[in-house]
Each structure stands twice: as C-alpha cells, then as structure tokens.
Design an enzyme around this catalytic site. Sequence first.
Site, PDB file in Angstrom:
ATOM      1  N   GLY A  48       0.830  -1.197   0.000  1.00 45.00           N
ATOM      2  CA  GLY A  48       0.000   0.000   0.000  1.00 45.00           C
ATOM      3  C   GLY A  48       0.861   1.243   0.000  1.00 45.00           C
ATOM      4  O   GLY A  48       2.093   1.148  -0.083  1.00 45.00           O
ATOM      5  N   SER A  68      -0.673   3.863   5.134  1.00 45.78           N
ATOM      6  CA  SER A  68      -1.793   2.954   4.890  1.00 45.78           C
ATOM      7  C   SER A  68      -1.917   1.895   5.982  1.00 45.78           C
ATOM      8  O   SER A  68      -2.877   1.124   5.994  1.00 45.78           O
ATOM      9  CB  SER A  68      -1.627   2.278   3.524  1.00 45.78           C
ATOM     10  OG  SER A  68      -0.431   1.527   3.493  1.00 45.78           O
ATOM     11  N   GLU A 119       9.626  -2.678   5.005  1.00 41.11           N
ATOM     12  CA  GLU A 119      10.217  -1.753   4.032  1.00 41.11           C
ATOM     13  C   GLU A 119      10.881  -2.532   2.885  1.00 41.11           C
ATOM     14  O   GLU A 119      11.980  -2.188   2.434  1.00 41.11           O
ATOM     15  CB  GLU A 119      11.240  -0.823   4.696  1.00 41.11           C
ATOM     16  CG  GLU A 119      10.695  -0.004   5.848  1.00 41.11           C
ATOM     17  CD  GLU A 119       9.833   1.185   5.413  1.00 41.11           C
ATOM     18  OE1 GLU A 119       9.646   1.400   4.202  1.00 41.11           O
ATOM     19  OE2 GLU A 119       9.350   1.890   6.314  1.00 41.11           O
ATOM     20  N   CYS A 141      -5.634   9.843  -3.527  1.00 43.78           N
ATOM     21  CA  CYS A 141      -6.334   8.975  -4.464  1.00 43.78           C
ATOM     22  C   CYS A 141      -5.744   9.226  -5.858  1.00 43.78           C
ATOM     23  O   CYS A 141      -4.974  10.160  -6.050  1.00 43.78           O
ATOM     24  CB  CYS A 141      -7.840   9.256  -4.455  1.00 43.78           C
ATOM     25  SG  CYS A 141      -8.281  10.834  -5.197  1.00 43.78           S
TER      26      CYS A 141
HETATM   27 ZN    ZN Z   1      -8.501  12.469  -3.543  1.00 48.46          ZN
END
Ligand code: ZN
Length: 205
Positions: free
Chosen positions: A22, A26, A95, A183
């Site tokens: 992610g 996240s 990581e 996003c």
């Molecule tokens: Zn957004």
Amino acid sequence: MAMFIEPSVNKEQKGWIEVVCGSMFSGKTEELIRRLKRAIIANKKVEIFKPAIDVRYDENEVVSHDQNSIRSTPVSHSENILLLANDVEVVGIDEAQFFDKELVSVCEKLAKRGTRVIIAGLDMDFLGKPFGPMPYLLSIADYITKVHAICVPCGDIAVHSFRKISDEQTVLLGEKESYEPRCRKCFEKGMREQQRTATKDSKNS
Ligand code: ZN
C-alpha cells in the site's frame, strides 16, 4: 475488506509468502506487526528484518506510526536473511521496497524450507511506478493484502504516496512529512501542478 486469517497448519510445516502492500500511512507496518504478534502468541519463533538503509527511528526496531513496535534486525543484503533466519518459523520483512531484487529468490527459498514469510512494503514510489522488488514479490506471493490510506485533499481511499515538494532525489528517507496519501485523481492533479511549476521555473531561469 476482511482481515487476514492465518491458514491452519498441518503437523508437516509448509512455508508460504504473504505480502502486505500500500501507500505511505496505509497501515502496512501495523498489519505486519499484528500478524507477527499473533505468531508469537502461537509460540512460533519469529524474526524481523529490514533494509539497513532504513534508519529513521530506532536501529533495532520495526517502528510503526502508532509506536506499536517489535525488535528487528537491519540487514545490508537480502541474502543475509537466509543465514540469520535459520530455524526461524515466521520471518517478517519490513520496508521491502528498499531491498535488492535478490529478496525475491530469498523469500522463495525460505518458503521452500517451510518458513512463513510476511512482507510489508510500498508498492509504488512517489511517481506512481512499481517500487524495487515489490512487483516481483506480489507475483510470487500466496496471499496479498493491499491496505489503503485516506486521501488528504478529498477523503477518498488513497493508493498513492504524493510528494509535496518537487525534488530530483528518488529516495527521501526520514521525511515522512514531505508526503501525503492521495487517491488517483488528486495524485494526478498534484503531479500536473508540479510539472507546470517546474516548466515555469525553467523558463524564468
Ligand atoms: Zn482524492
């Protein structure tokens, strides 16, 4: 999305590979730690490794943002894990995006000899490109969990790590405050804005 439940294990110990991926913020490391703590409760021998490059906080700990941490060993090359994880039942790798490409065959060897391998890492860099060995690890994994952050500008689900300052350096360590989860739409918008500023600056100089 349902929470990951460990498959039941027969007496014969079989290995497998899990990947938790992610963007930044996240909850990847938190999920890795959750699984490792459950393995410790189940009396499994657990070891955690991280690339020696990642020295942001404590040298010997996998530290997540909520300070929920487990001790870990920094390694300079992924092949060292094979030696260090001898007779370990569950191996955690944090990581993973910063490791060399050999991490892929290292994880396969571990799983082949009966080790459960849990990998956490950024799937994309700040340009939205697959990060280091992560795309290969996702291909060979038995189980994949993609966790999502929240987009700072709009509040939707975020998959990208947007870098707020434009800079040439690809790896910016210890500067989490320079990033925010976004996003797809807000990420693309931000990238276009940075490109416009860069073009303007080069015209002025
Ligand atoms: Zn957004």
